[in-house]
Design a protein around this motif. Structure first.
Motif, PDB file in Angstrom:
ATOM      1  N   GLY A  22      10.862  -5.698  -1.901  1.00  0.00           N
ATOM      2  CA  GLY A  22      11.742  -5.295  -3.193  1.00  0.00           C
ATOM      3  C   GLY A  22      11.025  -4.309  -3.849  1.00  0.00           C
ATOM      4  N   THR A  23       9.980  -3.497  -3.276  1.00  0.00           N
ATOM      5  CA  THR A  23       9.353  -2.312  -4.004  1.00  0.00           C
ATOM      6  C   THR A  23      10.232  -1.363  -4.638  1.00  0.00           C
ATOM      7  OG1 THR A  23       8.835  -1.155  -1.862  1.00  0.00           O
ATOM      8  CG2 THR A  23       7.067  -2.826  -2.752  1.00  0.00           C
ATOM      9  N   MET A  24      11.320  -1.187  -3.917  1.00  0.00           N
ATOM     10  CA  MET A  24      12.047  -0.100  -4.607  1.00  0.00           C
ATOM     11  C   MET A  24      12.765  -0.340  -5.687  1.00  0.00           C
ATOM     12  SD  MET A  24      13.120   2.944  -4.724  1.00  0.00           S
ATOM     13  CE  MET A  24      13.872   4.359  -3.710  1.00  0.00           C
ATOM     14  N   VAL A  30      19.051 -12.693   4.012  1.00  0.00           N
ATOM     15  CA  VAL A  30      18.381 -12.356   5.405  1.00  0.00           C
ATOM     16  C   VAL A  30      19.344 -12.291   6.444  1.00  0.00           C
ATOM     17  CG1 VAL A  30      16.953 -13.233   7.066  1.00  0.00           C
ATOM     18  CG2 VAL A  30      16.642 -13.800   4.698  1.00  0.00           C
ATOM     19  N   ALA A  31      19.590 -10.882   6.532  1.00  0.00           N
ATOM     20  CA  ALA A  31      20.553 -10.521   7.773  1.00  0.00           C
ATOM     21  C   ALA A  31      20.352  -9.170   8.277  1.00  0.00           C
ATOM     22  CB  ALA A  31      21.954 -10.525   7.159  1.00  0.00           C
ATOM     23  N   ARG A  32      20.573  -8.899   9.491  1.00  0.00           N
ATOM     24  CA  ARG A  32      20.772  -7.780  10.156  1.00  0.00           C
ATOM     25  C   ARG A  32      21.963  -6.764   9.513  1.00  0.00           C
ATOM     26  NH1 ARG A  32      17.451  -6.315  13.768  1.00  0.00           N
ATOM     27  NH2 ARG A  32      18.282  -4.571  14.281  1.00  0.00           N
ATOM     28  N   ALA A  33      21.346  -5.567   8.994  1.00  0.00           N
ATOM     29  CA  ALA A  33      22.577  -4.651   8.176  1.00  0.00           C
ATOM     30  C   ALA A  33      23.731  -4.258   9.090  1.00  0.00           C
ATOM     31  CB  ALA A  33      21.760  -3.244   7.803  1.00  0.00           C
ATOM     32  N   GLU A  34      23.456  -4.506  10.428  1.00  0.00           N
ATOM     33  CA  GLU A  34      24.649  -4.147  11.158  1.00  0.00           C
ATOM     34  C   GLU A  34      25.686  -5.065  11.023  1.00  0.00           C
ATOM     35  OE1 GLU A  34      21.655  -3.831  11.998  1.00  0.00           O
ATOM     36  OE2 GLU A  34      20.949  -2.267  13.235  1.00  0.00           O
ATOM     37  N   ALA A  35      25.139  -6.320  11.377  1.00  0.00           N
ATOM     38  CA  ALA A  35      26.128  -7.588  11.290  1.00  0.00           C
ATOM     39  C   ALA A  35      26.598  -7.671   9.596  1.00  0.00           C
ATOM     40  CB  ALA A  35      25.396  -8.735  11.369  1.00  0.00           C
ATOM     41  N   ALA A  71      18.950   2.768   0.849  1.00  0.00           N
ATOM     42  CA  ALA A  71      17.977   2.471   1.993  1.00  0.00           C
ATOM     43  C   ALA A  71      16.913   3.395   1.932  1.00  0.00           C
ATOM     44  CB  ALA A  71      19.156   2.776   3.018  1.00  0.00           C
ATOM     45  N   HIS A  72      15.746   2.751   1.718  1.00  0.00           N
ATOM     46  CA  HIS A  72      14.502   3.392   1.529  1.00  0.00           C
ATOM     47  C   HIS A  72      13.564   3.106   2.672  1.00  0.00           C
ATOM     48  CE1 HIS A  72      10.926   5.042  -0.498  1.00  0.00           C
ATOM     49  NE2 HIS A  72      10.513   3.861  -0.455  1.00  0.00           N
ATOM     50  N   ALA A  73      13.242   4.049   3.413  1.00  0.00           N
ATOM     51  CA  ALA A  73      12.450   3.885   4.646  1.00  0.00           C
ATOM     52  C   ALA A  73      13.034   3.176   5.550  1.00  0.00           C
ATOM     53  CB  ALA A  73      11.044   3.627   4.300  1.00  0.00           C
ATOM     54  N   PHE A  74      14.339   3.121   5.625  1.00  0.00           N
ATOM     55  CA  PHE A  74      15.173   2.409   6.551  1.00  0.00           C
ATOM     56  C   PHE A  74      15.918   3.108   7.588  1.00  0.00           C
ATOM     57  CE2 PHE A  74      19.297   0.173   7.201  1.00  0.00           C
ATOM     58  CZ  PHE A  74      18.814  -0.812   7.967  1.00  0.00           C
ATOM     59  N   LEU A  75      16.625   4.043   7.030  1.00  0.00           N
ATOM     60  CA  LEU A  75      17.982   4.638   7.949  1.00  0.00           C
ATOM     61  C   LEU A  75      17.365   5.259   9.213  1.00  0.00           C
ATOM     62  CD1 LEU A  75      20.596   4.528   6.905  1.00  0.00           C
ATOM     63  CD2 LEU A  75      20.307   6.967   6.183  1.00  0.00           C
ATOM     64  N   LEU A 108      18.550  -7.079   1.066  1.00  0.00           N
ATOM     65  CA  LEU A 108      18.991  -7.448   2.348  1.00  0.00           C
ATOM     66  C   LEU A 108      17.865  -6.971   3.298  1.00  0.00           C
ATOM     67  CD1 LEU A 108      22.297  -7.382   4.260  1.00  0.00           C
ATOM     68  CD2 LEU A 108      20.152  -5.910   5.133  1.00  0.00           C
ATOM     69  N   ASP A 109      17.274  -7.836   4.044  1.00  0.00           N
ATOM     70  CA  ASP A 109      16.534  -7.367   5.040  1.00  0.00           C
ATOM     71  C   ASP A 109      16.623  -8.524   6.238  1.00  0.00           C
ATOM     72  OD1 ASP A 109      13.585  -5.653   4.848  1.00  0.00           O
ATOM     73  OD2 ASP A 109      13.520  -7.279   6.306  1.00  0.00           O
ATOM     74  N   ALA A 110      16.273  -7.991   7.245  1.00  0.00           N
ATOM     75  CA  ALA A 110      16.489  -8.922   8.550  1.00  0.00           C
ATOM     76  C   ALA A 110      15.236  -9.874   8.890  1.00  0.00           C
ATOM     77  CB  ALA A 110      16.632  -8.134   9.873  1.00  0.00           C
ATOM     78  N   HIS A 111      14.221  -9.442   8.269  1.00  0.00           N
ATOM     79  CA  HIS A 111      12.792 -10.274   8.342  1.00  0.00           C
ATOM     80  C   HIS A 111      12.837 -11.489   7.487  1.00  0.00           C
ATOM     81  CE1 HIS A 111       8.976 -11.369   9.016  1.00  0.00           C
ATOM     82  NE2 HIS A 111       8.467  -9.963   9.720  1.00  0.00           N
ATOM     83  N   PRO A 112      13.016 -12.705   8.128  1.00  0.00           N
ATOM     84  CA  PRO A 112      13.166 -13.680   7.203  1.00  0.00           C
ATOM     85  C   PRO A 112      11.846 -14.168   6.266  1.00  0.00           C
ATOM     86  CG  PRO A 112      13.038 -14.426   9.661  1.00  0.00           C
ATOM     87  CD  PRO A 112      12.995 -13.077   9.235  1.00  0.00           C
ATOM     88  N   ALA A 113      10.719 -13.877   6.738  1.00  0.00           N
ATOM     89  CA  ALA A 113       9.651 -14.173   5.786  1.00  0.00           C
ATOM     90  C   ALA A 113       9.428 -13.372   4.808  1.00  0.00           C
ATOM     91  CB  ALA A 113       8.289 -13.879   6.554  1.00  0.00           C
ATOM     92  N   LEU A 114      10.237 -12.241   4.485  1.00  0.00           N
ATOM     93  CA  LEU A 114       9.991 -11.262   3.523  1.00  0.00           C
ATOM     94  C   LEU A 114      10.637 -11.825   2.078  1.00  0.00           C
ATOM     95  CD1 LEU A 114      10.371  -7.656   4.997  1.00  0.00           C
ATOM     96  CD2 LEU A 114       8.374  -8.928   4.566  1.00  0.00           C
ATOM     97  N   GLU A 115      11.740 -12.833   2.174  1.00  0.00           N
ATOM     98  CA  GLU A 115      12.341 -13.223   1.181  1.00  0.00           C
ATOM     99  C   GLU A 115      11.469 -13.982   0.194  1.00  0.00           C
ATOM    100  OE1 GLU A 115      15.704 -15.737   1.464  1.00  0.00           O
ATOM    101  OE2 GLU A 115      15.961 -15.979  -0.393  1.00  0.00           O
ATOM    102  N   ALA A 172       0.940  -1.339  -0.023  1.00  0.00           N
ATOM    103  CA  ALA A 172       0.011  -0.101   0.084  1.00  0.00           C
ATOM    104  C   ALA A 172       0.823   1.221  -0.043  1.00  0.00           C
ATOM    105  CB  ALA A 172      -0.888   0.066   1.420  1.00  0.00           C
ATOM    106  N   LYS A 173       1.988   1.292   0.433  1.00  0.00           N
ATOM    107  CA  LYS A 173       3.055   2.441   0.611  1.00  0.00           C
ATOM    108  C   LYS A 173       3.509   2.904  -0.535  1.00  0.00           C
ATOM    109  CE  LYS A 173       7.075   1.471   2.887  1.00  0.00           C
ATOM    110  NZ  LYS A 173       8.194   2.044   2.252  1.00  0.00           N
ATOM    111  N   GLN A 174       3.421   1.865  -1.688  1.00  0.00           N
ATOM    112  CA  GLN A 174       4.257   2.004  -2.927  1.00  0.00           C
ATOM    113  C   GLN A 174       3.682   3.554  -3.565  1.00  0.00           C
ATOM    114  OE1 GLN A 174       5.326  -1.461  -5.675  1.00  0.00           O
ATOM    115  NE2 GLN A 174       3.366  -1.833  -4.251  1.00  0.00           N
ATOM    116  N   LEU A 190      19.618  -1.980   1.629  1.00  0.00           N
ATOM    117  CA  LEU A 190      19.373  -2.401   3.043  1.00  0.00           C
ATOM    118  C   LEU A 190      18.001  -2.042   3.333  1.00  0.00           C
ATOM    119  CD1 LEU A 190      22.551  -0.187   4.205  1.00  0.00           C
ATOM    120  CD2 LEU A 190      22.351  -2.601   4.006  1.00  0.00           C
ATOM    121  N   GLY A 191      17.274  -3.111   4.242  1.00  0.00           N
ATOM    122  CA  GLY A 191      16.021  -3.011   4.684  1.00  0.00           C
ATOM    123  C   GLY A 191      15.139  -3.033   3.263  1.00  0.00           C
ATOM    124  N   ALA A 192      15.311  -3.831   2.645  1.00  0.00           N
ATOM    125  CA  ALA A 192      14.696  -3.935   1.210  1.00  0.00           C
ATOM    126  C   ALA A 192      13.141  -4.318   1.154  1.00  0.00           C
ATOM    127  CB  ALA A 192      15.490  -4.551   0.152  1.00  0.00           C
TER     128      ALA A 192
END
Ligand SMILES: C[S@@+](CC[C@H](N)C(=O)[O-])C[C@H]1O[C@@H](n2cnc3c(N)ncnc32)[C@H](O)[C@@H]1O
Length: 304
Positions: free
Chosen positions: A52-54, A119-124, A139-143, A72-79, A12-14, A47-49
Motif C-alpha cells: 500500500g505504499t502508493m 488477494v487475487a491475480r489481476a488477470e482473474a 498500477a505502480h511498478a506492476f504493468l 489488489l495483490d496476488a501475494h496473500p502475505a502482503l494483505e 526501501a523502494k519508496q 493492481l499489484g498494490a
C-alpha cells in the motif's frame, strides 16, 4: 510485525520511487481528479498494490480526499502486513484509522479513504469484476509483470466513461550499473537479464513502449500525459539515503538470480558479476539506473 526481505524492499523502494515519479504526469492526474464531484467517493482500484505504499504516497502528497480504494495483490502475505503498516503509518501522521473488518477506513482533516484488500491475480480479477466499476485504476511498478497487450483490453471495461488509468514505473529496456567494469561483460549479462523478463511467461522488458503504443492505437483510450520515471540511485559521500543500500542489494540479487537460472550464462561470469556489484554497494560506490515510463490514460466519455 516481522519484515521479510521482500517487504523491506517495498519499504526501501519508496524514497527511490518518490524521486522517480514523473511530476508532469502526476500533476496531470491531480488536475483530472479535481474535476470529479467531491460529494462522491472516488472508486479506485490499485493492481499489484503490495503493502500500500502508493496509497500512502497519494495521501502524503495530498492527492486523495474521499475515496473507496481497493488494493489488489496476488501475494496473500502482503494483505496482513499492508493493513498493519498502513494503519500504523497513518496514525503516525496524526490521522485516525477505523478497522471495520472488511475495510480499514482512514480519516483525517479533509480525508476519508475506505480501503479494501483483495488477494487475487489481476488477470482473474479483471475478467470477473463488474464493468464500469472504477473511476481510477492505478498500477505502480506492476504493468511490466503482465502481458500488456492482452491485459489492458481486458482491464478497460472496468473503467467508467471518463475514468482514468495511472500506470507508473513501467520498465522499458535499460538497466545501468556504474562505475563501468569492462571485465564483467556486463552488457551481455544485462541483455540476458532483460531476456529473462521476456521469457518468464508474463511481462516484458519493453512494457513501457508497449503500453504507450497500445494506448495510442486503442480507440477507447486517450493519452493525457506520458513521461520518463527512471530509477536513479547514487551515493553521496559513500552513503545512500534511507534504506537504499538494501534496495540496491535486492536489485543486484534479483539480477543474479535471473542470471543463475539462465543456461546461456556462464555461472562463473554471473558469480564474478554478483561479487563485484555487491562489493560496490558495500563500499558505497554503486550507481544504478533503470529506465521506466509513467502514463496517464483516459477512457473517453463517448466511445468513438
Ligand atoms: C514490484 S511489486 C510492486 C508493489 C507495489 N506496487 C509497490 O510499488 O510497492 C509488484 C507487486 O505485484 C504483485 N503481483 C505480481 N503479479 C501479479 C498479478 N498477476 N496479479 C496481482 N498481483 C501481482 C506482487 O505480489 C507484488 O506485490
Amino acid at each position: 510485525m516481522e519484515t521479510s526481505p521482500w517487504v523491506r524492499y517495498l519499504l526501501a523502494k519508496q524514497s527511490v520511487d518518490d524521486r522517480a515519479l514523473n511530476r508532469r504526469v502526476w500533476q496531470a492526474l491531480e488536475g483530472q481528479l479535481a474535476g470529479f464531484p467531491p460529494s462522491q467517493p472516488l472508486e479506485v482500484l490499485e493492481l499489484g498494490a503490495g503493502i500500500g505504499t502508493m496509497l500512502a504516497r497519494m495521501l502524503r502528497w495530498g492527492l486523495l480526499a474521499r475515496a473507496r480504494y481497493t488494493l489488489l495483490d496476488a501475494h496473500p502475505a502482503l494483505e496482513g502486513f499492508g493493513r498493519h503498516w498502513l494503519r500504523t503509518w497513518w496514525e503516525r501522521q496524526g490521522g485516525q484509522a477505523v478497522d471495520r473488518g472488511e475495510t480499514l477506513v482512514l480519516h483525517g482533516p479533509g480525508v476519508q479513504v475506505e480501503t479494501r484488500w483483495v488477494v487475487a491475480r489481476a488477470e482473474a480479477f479483471v475478467d470477473q469484476a463488474p464493468p464500469a466499476a472504477f473511476d481510477l485504476v492505478v498500477a505502480h511498478a506492476f504493468l511490466d509483470l503482465v502481458d500488456v497487450e492482452d491485459f489492458l483490453p481486458r482491464l478497460w471495461p472496468l473503467l467508467r466513461p471518463g475514468g482514468l488509468a495511472y500506470f507508473t514505473l513501467i520498465f522499458d529496456g535499460l538497466t545501468l550499473f556504474l562505475p563501468e567494469a569492462p571485465d564483467l561483460a556486463e552488457d551481455a549479462l544485462l541483455a540476458r537479464y532483460h531476456e529473462s523478463m521476456n521469457t518468464r511467461g508474463h511481462g516484458s522488458a519493453r512494457s513501457g513502449r508497449q503500453a504507450l503504443a497500445w494506448a495510442t492505437a486503442f480507440p477507447q483510450a486517450r493519452v493525457l500525459a506520458a513521461g520518463a520515471s527512471d530509477w536513479l540511485v547514487f551515493p553521496q559521500n559513500g552513503a545512500y539515503p534511507g534504506d537504499e543500500a538494501f534496495f540496491l542489494e535486492f536489485i543486484v540479487e534479483t539480477v543474479y538470480r535471473a542470471l543463475r537460472q539462465d543456461p546461456a550464462v556462464d555461472p562463473k561470469l554471473a558469480e564474478a558479476w554478483y561479487r563485484h556489484r555487491r562489493a560496490d554497494v558495500e563500499s558505497g560506490r554503486l550507481l544504478y539506473a533503470a529506465h521506466q515510463w509513467d502514463l496517464l490514460l483516459q477512457k473517453p466519455l463517448t466511445i468513438p
